[in-house]
Design an enzyme around this catalytic site. Structure first.
Site, PDB file in Angstrom:
ATOM      1  N   LYS A 172      -0.898 -95.862  11.828  1.00 29.82           N
ATOM      2  CA  LYS A 172      -2.338 -96.137  11.715  1.00 29.82           C
ATOM      3  C   LYS A 172      -2.757 -95.805  10.303  1.00 29.82           C
ATOM      4  O   LYS A 172      -2.226 -94.876   9.699  1.00 29.82           O
ATOM      5  CB  LYS A 172      -3.141 -95.267  12.690  1.00 29.82           C
ATOM      6  CG  LYS A 172      -3.054 -95.698  14.129  1.00 29.82           C
ATOM      7  CD  LYS A 172      -4.039 -94.903  14.952  1.00 29.82           C
ATOM      8  CE  LYS A 172      -4.047 -95.344  16.410  1.00 29.82           C
ATOM      9  NZ  LYS A 172      -5.020 -94.579  17.196  1.00 29.82           N
ATOM     10  N   HIS A 175      -7.354 -92.358   8.587  1.00 26.52           N
ATOM     11  CA  HIS A 175      -8.756 -92.391   8.997  1.00 26.52           C
ATOM     12  C   HIS A 175      -9.573 -91.394   8.175  1.00 26.52           C
ATOM     13  O   HIS A 175      -9.071 -90.358   7.765  1.00 26.52           O
ATOM     14  CB  HIS A 175      -8.834 -92.043  10.492  1.00 26.52           C
ATOM     15  CG  HIS A 175     -10.169 -92.300  11.107  1.00 26.52           C
ATOM     16  ND1 HIS A 175     -11.216 -91.422  10.998  1.00 26.52           N
ATOM     17  CD2 HIS A 175     -10.631 -93.352  11.839  1.00 26.52           C
ATOM     18  CE1 HIS A 175     -12.272 -91.919  11.643  1.00 26.52           C
ATOM     19  NE2 HIS A 175     -11.932 -93.080  12.161  1.00 26.52           N
ATOM     20  N   HIS A 178      -9.615 -87.639   8.696  1.00 22.53           N
ATOM     21  CA  HIS A 178      -8.554 -86.747   8.221  1.00 22.53           C
ATOM     22  C   HIS A 178      -8.910 -86.063   6.910  1.00 22.53           C
ATOM     23  O   HIS A 178      -8.233 -85.126   6.503  1.00 22.53           O
ATOM     24  CB  HIS A 178      -7.258 -87.530   8.004  1.00 22.53           C
ATOM     25  CG  HIS A 178      -6.726 -88.172   9.244  1.00 22.53           C
ATOM     26  ND1 HIS A 178      -6.943 -89.480   9.549  1.00 22.53           N
ATOM     27  CD2 HIS A 178      -6.009 -87.652  10.265  1.00 22.53           C
ATOM     28  CE1 HIS A 178      -6.363 -89.755  10.706  1.00 22.53           C
ATOM     29  NE2 HIS A 178      -5.802 -88.665  11.166  1.00 22.53           N
TER      30      HIS A 178
END
Length: 579
Positions: A172, A175, A178
């Site tokens: 992924k 984001h 994070h």
């Protein structure tokens, strides 16, 4: 495996205090720095009046926070902390009377130029000439180690610290959730390393779970090997979106379950694809971490503990801690009355492990491997109960070191949007902050010519993000504002960089941050130092002054710049010299 929101955004906010072990060695005695010399002098005089050893008094003498608006004393003694007969019931006027009497017995000397009283405190102002000379000499002598050599740290044992932070889910894109875990964990690691502790930085990746079954099937149906090589996370994100739409089909769900089962059975072809997802993800993350100025000593992950989590389940069963429910799941009773009013589920009905089971295995493995004094997890506050359960189960299993585990939690960032709308990915934010900063630099009259405007804009922009994040308590949610973050005046990261491009309380600030792991103390100190340096720059010109005076003033600005640089680096900010 957690969703980005769950995991801290991922593990984006993970562990807490693995307290100090009694057996840790004390560091070698440090040279006494300026502020400590003043404390010792004050403690020496107090010791004669109070008939107490100076060592006992030093801890009760604290630096007074610098004020931009009014003159304040340099040090203060909390009288209540040194009066043996003082209790919480003591009337305020009695304490004040004793404070006044103590102050009257003390005398000014070559070090202390003024003694006054406050509510329950005796205040000491240091001889200004001596203070300026001693502190500036100390800063210039110690350089980046100024503050760290303080006597305040002389009795603090050196420790081994394992810090787990950032921890995104593989396959992924990184984001935005994070960011907080990454910069907070990096700050804690920087601070502990600077103070002489042995630090291991761990990135515990979300690299296992049913989602990989779905992603695997998705890649088999929609994947492109060339796109996977050229833009892995973007392509896997697109694949995941496509397969999620198709996942309502029961046949797809069955294929996903079969894929994950094969993965758990170590089927060669399935495992090979998963390893590609993991390897490409880590490569991409390392590139982004480089932009953030962050590194890790270990890349671990849930997959490492798939088999060891089964050992944990056997241990729980052997100790009589694992209970089966009617549904066949395995739980550990955490209630005081042992009535299952509070429990943690550690096993699925099919006997496979859960996230917390893998966490238990990881904690035990790390302690065996590193023999650490403290284990810190940096994740968002939504995971607080998860870590309470984790530490509690470890204690029930007989691991006393669970007391030395700590969850450093943080709140959520709200309102972070780029010009194109809602932010999802961290790289979008880093690109946006660099772009906005380049525009600001191009339009500002004070901007100097720099060799690499893009690199300077990136560093200054990152400082803006970090300072806005660190100004308050980590546990607080905050509303993000681009305008506030990027203004070059006021308490912002850009102002911090501007001042650096264009002293005796620092050790205490470092000490406070080392105790509660909150960066706000350092941020507040550095911003105040910036304001004072800006005032000094206007009122104490170097150009046109007599040579001796010009030299003294240059020393002042060099010292301020040295402390600012050291403090910024602890926060994870790379200082720029021109902007």
């Amino acid at each position: 495996m957690r969703s980005a929101g769950q995991r801290g955004a991922d593990r984006a906010g993970r562990k807490r205090r693995a307290g100090a072990r009694g057996g840790a060695d004390l560091p070698p005695r440090r040279p006494v720095m300026a502020a400590c010399a003043f404390r010792r002098s004050i403690a020496s005089q107090l010791s004669k009046v109070l008939d107490l050893p100076p060592e006992k008094l030093i801890q009760s003498i604290s630096a007074v926070p610098v004020s931009k608006k009014r003159h304040v004393a340099d040090f203060q003694l909390s009288v209540a902390s040194v009066l043996e007969n003082h209790s919480g019931d003591c009337l305020a006027q009695d304490l004040q009377l004793q404070t006044q009497k103590l102050a009257e017995k003390l005398k000014c000397d070559a070090v202390v130029s003024e003694i006054s009283t406050g509510p329950g405190t005796v205040n000491f102002t240091i001889n200004r000439e001596l203070l300026a000379k001693t502190v500036l000499q100390q800063v210039l002598k110690d350089g980046s180690e100024y503050g760290i050599k303080s006597e305040l740290f002389s009795m603090v044992p050196r420790q081994k610290a394992v810090i787990e932070f950032s921890s995104p889910n593989i396959a992924k894109k990184f984001h935005i959730g994070h960011l907080r875990s990454t910069i907070i964990g990096n700050f804690i690691a920087n601070l502990k390393a600077a103070l002489g502790h042995e630090v291991t930085r761990i990135n515990y990746l979300g690299d296992w779970g049913m989602q990989f079954g779905l992603l695997g099937v998705g890649f088999q149906q929609f994947g492109d090997k060339e796109k996977l090589k050229s833009s892995p996370l973007q392509h896997l994100f697109e694949v995941y979106v496509q397969i999620n739409k198709a996942a309502e089909d029961e046949n797809i769900k069955k294929l996903a379950a079969d894929f994950f089962r094969k993965l758990e059975e170590h089927d060669e072809q399935t495992l090979s694809l998963w390893k590609q997802f993991r390897g490409f993800s880590i490569e991409e993350y390392i590139r982004i971490y480089k932009r953030l100025g962050v590194h890790f000593d270990e890349y671990s992950g849930e997959s490492f503990y798939q088999e060891k989590s089964q050992e944990v389940l056997r241990m729980l069963e052997d100790k009589g801690l694992l209970q089966k429910t009617i549904k066949g799941t395995g739980v550990v009773d955490l209630s005081e009355k042992k009535d299952l009013s509070l429990y943690s589920t550690v096993m699925r009905s099919d006997g496979t492990s859960l996230y917390i089971t893998r966490d238990l295995a990881a904690a035990i493995d790390r302690m065996n491997k590193h023999s650490c004094d403290t284990m810190i997890y940096v994740t968002d506050k939504s995971q607080s109960s998860h870590f309470q359960h984790l530490f509690q189960i470890l204690k029930l299993m007989g691991y006393d070191w669970a007391e030395r585990c700590q969850h450093v939690s943080f709140g959520l960032v709200q309102g972070m949007k780029t010009r194109r709308g809602e932010v999802v990915f961290l790289e979008d934010v880093l690109d946006e902050v660099r772009s906005r900063m380049l525009q600001n630099m191009a339009s500002a009259k004070t901007t100097k010519e720099v060799e690499d405007p893009m690199e300077t804009a990136e560093k200054v922009g990152l400082a803006a993000l970090i300072i806005q994040d660190f100004r308050g308590l980590l546990s607080s949610d905050y509303q993000f504002s681009w305008d506030r973050a990027l203004q070059s005046r006021g308490d912002t990261g850009v102002f911090l960089q501007y001042t650096h491009a264009r002293l005796h309380r620092y050790d205490e600030v470092l000490y406070r941050s080392s105790q509660d792991l909150q960066p706000k103390h350092i941020v507040s100190y550095l911003l105040t130092l910036c304001h004072l340096a800006a005032v000094a720059h206007k009122t104490l010109p170097v150009k046109g002054s007599a040579p001796e005076l010009a030299q003294a003033r240059l020393c002042l600005f060099r010292a301020a710049r040295s402390v600012l640089g050291s403090g910024m680096q602890l926060l994870g900010i790379t200082p720029v010299t021109r902007m």
